[in-house]
Design a protein around this motif. Structure first.
Motif, mmCIF file in Angstrom:
data_model
loop_
_atom_site.group_PDB
_atom_site.id
_atom_site.type_symbol
_atom_site.label_atom_id
_atom_site.label_comp_id
_atom_site.label_asym_id
_atom_site.label_seq_id
_atom_site.Cartn_x
_atom_site.Cartn_y
_atom_site.Cartn_z
ATOM 1 N N ALA A 13 -19.216 -8.709 43.195
ATOM 2 C CA ALA A 13 -18.100 -9.588 42.833
ATOM 3 C C ALA A 13 -17.044 -9.607 43.938
ATOM 4 O O ALA A 13 -16.483 -10.667 44.251
ATOM 5 C CB ALA A 13 -17.486 -9.131 41.517
ATOM 6 N N ILE A 14 -16.778 -8.460 44.539
ATOM 7 C CA ILE A 14 -15.820 -8.394 45.653
ATOM 8 C C ILE A 14 -16.335 -9.209 46.839
ATOM 9 O O ILE A 14 -15.587 -9.978 47.448
ATOM 10 C CB ILE A 14 -15.537 -6.933 46.054
ATOM 11 N N ALA B 78 -22.340 -4.336 40.588
ATOM 12 C CA ALA B 78 -21.747 -5.596 40.126
ATOM 13 C C ALA B 78 -20.350 -5.780 40.700
ATOM 14 O O ALA B 78 -19.976 -6.888 41.110
ATOM 15 C CB ALA B 78 -21.704 -5.626 38.600
ATOM 16 N N VAL B 79 -19.579 -4.715 40.754
ATOM 17 C CA VAL B 79 -18.220 -4.801 41.307
ATOM 18 C C VAL B 79 -18.274 -5.103 42.803
ATOM 19 O O VAL B 79 -17.523 -5.957 43.298
ATOM 20 C CB VAL B 79 -17.428 -3.499 41.023
ATOM 21 N N ILE B 80 -19.168 -4.446 43.521
ATOM 22 C CA ILE B 80 -19.303 -4.697 44.958
ATOM 23 C C ILE B 80 -19.744 -6.144 45.196
ATOM 24 O O ILE B 80 -19.216 -6.833 46.072
ATOM 25 C CB ILE B 80 -20.293 -3.697 45.595
ATOM 26 N N TRP C 241 -23.498 -12.724 36.911
ATOM 27 C CA TRP C 241 -23.440 -11.258 36.930
ATOM 28 C C TRP C 241 -24.704 -10.631 37.486
ATOM 29 O O TRP C 241 -24.643 -9.636 38.203
ATOM 30 C CB TRP C 241 -23.154 -10.711 35.531
ATOM 31 N N ILE D 11 -23.102 -0.885 37.453
ATOM 32 C CA ILE D 11 -21.700 -1.303 37.317
ATOM 33 C C ILE D 11 -21.032 -1.385 38.685
ATOM 34 O O ILE D 11 -20.369 -2.376 39.014
ATOM 35 C CB ILE D 11 -20.937 -0.352 36.376
ATOM 36 N N ILE D 12 -21.207 -0.359 39.505
ATOM 37 C CA ILE D 12 -20.612 -0.359 40.848
ATOM 38 C C ILE D 12 -21.228 -1.466 41.694
ATOM 39 O O ILE D 12 -20.529 -2.144 42.457
ATOM 40 C CB ILE D 12 -20.776 1.017 41.527
ATOM 41 N N ASN E 156 -24.545 -10.940 41.125
ATOM 42 C CA ASN E 156 -23.564 -9.986 41.646
ATOM 43 C C ASN E 156 -24.152 -8.586 41.726
ATOM 44 O O ASN E 156 -23.933 -7.865 42.708
ATOM 45 C CB ASN E 156 -22.310 -9.961 40.773
ATOM 46 N N GLY F 251 -24.756 -6.685 45.140
ATOM 47 C CA GLY F 251 -24.106 -5.395 45.336
ATOM 48 C C GLY F 251 -25.081 -4.294 45.696
ATOM 49 O O GLY F 251 -24.827 -3.499 46.609
ATOM 50 N N ILE G 198 -19.617 -2.943 50.797
ATOM 51 C CA ILE G 198 -18.946 -4.238 50.680
ATOM 52 C C ILE G 198 -19.254 -5.113 51.898
ATOM 53 O O ILE G 198 -19.543 -6.308 51.760
ATOM 54 C CB ILE G 198 -17.429 -4.049 50.480
ATOM 55 N N TRP H 245 -24.241 3.525 35.896
ATOM 56 C CA TRP H 245 -23.101 3.614 36.795
ATOM 57 C C TRP H 245 -23.386 2.864 38.095
ATOM 58 O O TRP H 245 -22.523 2.156 38.616
ATOM 59 C CB TRP H 245 -22.770 5.079 37.044
#
Length: 81
Positions: free
Chosen positions: A15-16, A11-13, A29, A8-9, A32, A36, A63, A5
């Motif tokens: 990417a943002i 990677a999203v941070i 990735w 995943i978070i 990222n 993140g 972020i 988890w």
């Protein structure tokens, strides 16, 4: 499950942060995820743990920290993208 988890978070941070700075096209990735996770640590160390939180990471400071990290790394690597 908590580690997955967090990845995943992270990677999203990352990417943002890449999308906001415009440097996300040159990052993969793995970069990222690293941006993140390290950016999350940096943002929470500088700004504290305020705002909504997922997987133990405060999203807004994470972020902001990831944006700072991406800008610093891209400055030193000299990528034009």
């Amino acid at each position: 499950m908590g580690l997955l988890w967090s990845l995943i978070i992270g990677a999203v941070i990352g990417a943002i942060a890449g999308a906001i700075t415009g440097k996300g096209n040159s990052m993969g990735w793995i970069a990222n995820i690293i941006a993140g996770l390290v950016g999350s640590w940096l943002g929470q160390a500088l700004l504290g743990s305020w705002g909504p939180s997922l997987a133990g990471m405060a999203l807004v400071p994470s972020i902001i920290g990831a944006i700072i990290l991406v800008l610093i790394v891209s400055f030193f690597l000299g990528r034009s993208k």
